[in-house]
Design a protein around this motif. Structure first.
Motif, PDB file in Angstrom:
ATOM      1  N   SER A 198     -21.016 -81.505  30.916  1.00 21.49           N
ATOM      2  CA  SER A 198     -20.244 -80.395  30.358  1.00 21.49           C
ATOM      3  C   SER A 198     -18.810 -80.804  30.074  1.00 21.49           C
ATOM      4  N   ILE A 199     -18.311 -81.818  30.805  1.00 17.79           N
ATOM      5  CA  ILE A 199     -16.946 -82.310  30.564  1.00 17.79           C
ATOM      6  C   ILE A 199     -16.857 -82.920  29.162  1.00 17.79           C
ATOM      7  N   GLU A 200     -17.895 -83.664  28.767  1.00 17.10           N
ATOM      8  CA  GLU A 200     -17.911 -84.273  27.439  1.00 17.10           C
ATOM      9  C   GLU A 200     -17.997 -83.207  26.350  1.00 17.10           C
ATOM     10  N   VAL A 201     -18.799 -82.170  26.602  1.00 16.63           N
ATOM     11  CA  VAL A 201     -18.897 -81.077  25.634  1.00 16.63           C
ATOM     12  C   VAL A 201     -17.553 -80.383  25.488  1.00 16.63           C
ATOM     13  N   ALA A 202     -16.876 -80.155  26.612  1.00 20.50           N
ATOM     14  CA  ALA A 202     -15.567 -79.496  26.576  1.00 20.50           C
ATOM     15  C   ALA A 202     -14.566 -80.322  25.783  1.00 20.50           C
ATOM     16  N   ALA A 203     -14.592 -81.661  25.987  1.00 19.39           N
ATOM     17  CA  ALA A 203     -13.661 -82.533  25.258  1.00 19.39           C
ATOM     18  C   ALA A 203     -13.954 -82.504  23.765  1.00 19.39           C
ATOM     19  N   ARG A 204     -15.233 -82.553  23.397  1.00 21.65           N
ATOM     20  CA  ARG A 204     -15.602 -82.530  21.974  1.00 21.65           C
ATOM     21  C   ARG A 204     -15.205 -81.194  21.337  1.00 21.65           C
ATOM     22  N   ALA A 205     -15.376 -80.091  22.079  1.00 20.22           N
ATOM     23  CA  ALA A 205     -15.082 -78.764  21.529  1.00 20.22           C
ATOM     24  C   ALA A 205     -13.603 -78.407  21.612  1.00 20.22           C
ATOM     25  N   GLY A 206     -12.854 -79.145  22.424  1.00 21.98           N
ATOM     26  CA  GLY A 206     -11.442 -78.822  22.587  1.00 21.98           C
ATOM     27  C   GLY A 206     -11.208 -77.583  23.424  1.00 21.98           C
ATOM     28  N   VAL A 207     -12.069 -77.365  24.422  1.00 24.24           N
ATOM     29  CA  VAL A 207     -11.945 -76.206  25.312  1.00 24.24           C
ATOM     30  C   VAL A 207     -12.042 -76.692  26.757  1.00 24.24           C
ATOM     31  N   SER A 208     -11.877 -75.774  27.689  1.00 23.98           N
ATOM     32  CA  SER A 208     -11.970 -76.133  29.105  1.00 23.98           C
ATOM     33  C   SER A 208     -13.431 -76.242  29.548  1.00 23.98           C
ATOM     34  N   GLN A 209     -13.653 -76.926  30.666  1.00 26.47           N
ATOM     35  CA  GLN A 209     -15.015 -77.030  31.195  1.00 26.47           C
ATOM     36  C   GLN A 209     -15.544 -75.660  31.602  1.00 26.47           C
ATOM     37  N   SER A 210     -14.669 -74.805  32.127  1.00 26.87           N
ATOM     38  CA  SER A 210     -15.110 -73.462  32.525  1.00 26.87           C
ATOM     39  C   SER A 210     -15.575 -72.657  31.316  1.00 26.87           C
ATOM     40  N   ALA A 211     -14.970 -72.912  30.144  1.00 26.10           N
ATOM     41  CA  ALA A 211     -15.403 -72.222  28.918  1.00 26.10           C
ATOM     42  C   ALA A 211     -16.828 -72.639  28.546  1.00 26.10           C
ATOM     43  N   VAL A 212     -17.142 -73.908  28.748  1.00 23.76           N
ATOM     44  CA  VAL A 212     -18.514 -74.383  28.492  1.00 23.76           C
ATOM     45  C   VAL A 212     -19.480 -73.698  29.447  1.00 23.76           C
ATOM     46  N   SER A 213     -19.084 -73.622  30.718  1.00 21.07           N
ATOM     47  CA  SER A 213     -19.947 -72.978  31.715  1.00 21.07           C
ATOM     48  C   SER A 213     -20.180 -71.519  31.378  1.00 21.07           C
ATOM     49  N   ARG A 214     -19.130 -70.794  30.960  1.00 24.32           N
ATOM     50  CA  ARG A 214     -19.273 -69.383  30.616  1.00 24.32           C
ATOM     51  C   ARG A 214     -20.162 -69.198  29.385  1.00 24.32           C
ATOM     52  N   THR A 215     -20.074 -70.115  28.440  1.00 32.00           N
ATOM     53  CA  THR A 215     -20.873 -70.019  27.227  1.00 32.00           C
ATOM     54  C   THR A 215     -22.365 -70.053  27.532  1.00 32.00           C
ATOM     55  N   PHE A 216     -22.731 -70.835  28.528  1.00 37.74           N
ATOM     56  CA  PHE A 216     -24.147 -70.983  28.853  1.00 37.74           C
ATOM     57  C   PHE A 216     -24.590 -70.120  30.027  1.00 37.74           C
ATOM     58  N   SER A 217     -23.739 -69.176  30.427  1.00 36.38           N
ATOM     59  CA  SER A 217     -24.093 -68.266  31.511  1.00 36.38           C
ATOM     60  C   SER A 217     -24.249 -66.857  30.957  1.00 36.38           C
ATOM     61  N   VAL A 218     -25.375 -66.228  31.244  1.00 37.26           N
ATOM     62  CA  VAL A 218     -25.646 -64.878  30.759  1.00 37.26           C
ATOM     63  C   VAL A 218     -24.709 -63.888  31.434  1.00 37.26           C
ATOM     64  N   GLY A 219     -24.146 -62.983  30.636  1.00 39.59           N
ATOM     65  CA  GLY A 219     -23.340 -61.909  31.183  1.00 39.59           C
ATOM     66  C   GLY A 219     -21.871 -62.233  31.353  1.00 39.59           C
ATOM     67  N   THR A 220     -21.448 -63.469  31.037  1.00 36.94           N
ATOM     68  CA  THR A 220     -20.042 -63.834  31.177  1.00 36.94           C
ATOM     69  C   THR A 220     -19.317 -63.633  29.851  1.00 36.94           C
ATOM     70  N   SER A 221     -17.998 -63.559  29.922  1.00 39.99           N
ATOM     71  CA  SER A 221     -17.187 -63.251  28.750  1.00 39.99           C
ATOM     72  C   SER A 221     -16.623 -64.532  28.134  1.00 39.99           C
ATOM     73  N   VAL A 222     -16.812 -64.680  26.829  1.00 43.16           N
ATOM     74  CA  VAL A 222     -16.236 -65.805  26.085  1.00 43.16           C
ATOM     75  C   VAL A 222     -16.055 -65.349  24.644  1.00 43.16           C
ATOM     76  N   SER A 223     -14.984 -65.791  24.012  1.00 39.86           N
ATOM     77  CA  SER A 223     -14.716 -65.352  22.640  1.00 39.86           C
ATOM     78  C   SER A 223     -15.728 -65.956  21.672  1.00 39.86           C
ATOM     79  N   ASP A 224     -15.911 -65.292  20.540  1.00 46.06           N
ATOM     80  CA  ASP A 224     -16.851 -65.778  19.535  1.00 46.06           C
ATOM     81  C   ASP A 224     -16.447 -67.160  19.020  1.00 46.06           C
ATOM     82  N   GLU A 225     -15.130 -67.381  18.842  1.00 41.86           N
ATOM     83  CA  GLU A 225     -14.653 -68.673  18.347  1.00 41.86           C
ATOM     84  C   GLU A 225     -14.962 -69.790  19.341  1.00 41.86           C
ATOM     85  N   THR A 226     -14.694 -69.507  20.627  1.00 39.67           N
ATOM     86  CA  THR A 226     -14.970 -70.514  21.656  1.00 39.67           C
ATOM     87  C   THR A 226     -16.470 -70.804  21.734  1.00 39.67           C
ATOM     88  N   ARG A 227     -17.281 -69.746  21.650  1.00 37.66           N
ATOM     89  CA  ARG A 227     -18.731 -69.942  21.711  1.00 37.66           C
ATOM     90  C   ARG A 227     -19.209 -70.825  20.546  1.00 37.66           C
TER      91      ARG A 227
END
Length: 347
Positions: free
Chosen positions: A19-48
């Motif tokens: 997930s660290i590599e995905v975060a680096a490629r996307a230019g977001v935090s690792q926690s943002a990657v975790s939230r994207t793949f977790s049901v029921g968590t909040s993340v912006s459409d752009e970040t997703r």
């Protein structure tokens, strides 16, 4: 001599993308990657969008097992059944699994061996389950207590257990029995028999009590009774016995639809009787097969959708079972009239 490169190497031999590599490629935090793949968590459409694009480019797959180890939650709900013979339960399992998936949970099905309950307990409790739904009368009381002792939320589905603090979701089975009794009496039936399910189950007990109450309200009593134990072979045998006497019932109420199907088949093909002209037949549950032309079974419909919704709410709520006070949800039911019942004219 070097080995040639093997084409199509299995994914298991490739290094897993983190997930660290995905975060680096996307230019977001690792926690943002975790939230994207977790049901029921909040993340912006752009970040997703950024995270999902990076995940596709890197062939990233989230590791549910690793997440379980870090959160100490399996996100798995166990569903415990004794059998699939009752056609109600395939519908229940499907709807319950879909509803739990929307909550980020997954289901694990356990078919409990009636003859070896200890092995069933050991297997069920060996998993790090986040909750258990019990629809097995055989294991209900003991398993519910053991789960509660371990702090695992438990919901009894389509049954209740006396003397425990376990949450439960049931139909209004007593009212269902009353509806059937009143319907048959209104159509002129005088000799109403009952084929019971498992006699120590709350579902059967409440259905029978409701039926008897409707009869008493009209100064009638149950004409005869047989035991089907929720098994088709026993229900068939009970029907043959009920219809084998000199004076026969003019209606048979059966404690579940899947037993009622066996009763109808027995009456028609083993005893050469007509349903409903010779005897009316009524069931409980309104499983999909009840509306088939071969049966056209008058029955009481349980709202599986509402029962499943209530079950999920109990499992997900903070005050889950095991806190000493049970929460019991009773869902309304309704009579569904079909062609297995007819008007009676007694002389």
């Amino acid at each position: 001599m070097t080995n040639p490169k093997v084409r199509g190497a299995p994914d298991a031999l490739k290094r897993a993308v983190t997930s660290i590599e995905v975060a680096a490629r996307a230019g977001v935090s690792q926690s943002a990657v975790s939230r994207t793949f977790s049901v029921g968590t909040s993340v912006s459409d752009e970040t997703r969008r950024k995270v999902m694009r990076a995940a596709r480019e890197l062939s990233y797959r989230p590791n549910a097992i690793a997440r379980t180890l870090s959160t100490r939650q399996s996100n798995i709900i166990g569903i415990v059944l004794s059998t699939f013979e009752n056609q109600l339960y395939p519908v229940v399992v499907e709807q319950l699994s879909r509803a739990l998936q929307l909550q980020g949970k997954h289901t694990m099905l356990f078919l409990a061996d009636k003859q070896d309950s200890d092995s069933a307990f050991n297997e069920i409790l060996s998993y790090q389950l986040d909750g258990v739904v019990i629809a097995s009368a055989t294991l209900a009381s003991k398993l519910a207590k053991q789960c509660a002792d371990m702090g695992i939320p438990v919901v009894m589905f389509n049954r209740a257990t006396d003397g425990t603090s376990t949450d439960s979701v049931t139909s209004d089975n007593r009212r269902a029995g009353q509806l059937i009794g009143a319907h048959l009496i209104a159509l002129g039936h005088k000799r109403i028999a009952y084929i019971s399910g498992r006699e120590d189950s709350s579902t059967n007990r409440d259905r029978e009590h409701g039926l008897r109450e409707a009869l008493r309200a009209n100064e009638m009593t149950l004409f005869a009774q047989g035991n089907g134990n929720y098994e088709q072979a026993l229900a068939s045998a009970a029907a043959e016995k009920l219809m084998g006497g000199r004076t026969k019932p003019d209606a048979i109420v059966v404690a579940s639809d899947h037993m009622a199907f066996a009763v109808i088949d027995t009456l028609r093909y083993s005893m050469n009787l007509h349903v409903p002209n010779d005897v009316s037949v009524v069931g409980f549950d309104d499983v999909p097969q009840s509306s088939w032309l071969a049966y056209q079974l008058t029955t009481v419909a349980q709202s599986v959708e509402k029962m499943v919704r209530a079950t999920v709410e109990l499992l997900m709520s903070p005050a889950a079972s095991g806190q000493g006070v049970s929460r019991n949800v009773v869902v309304a039911c309704e009579l569904v009239e079909r062609a297995s019942v007819t008007q009676r004219t007694h002389t």
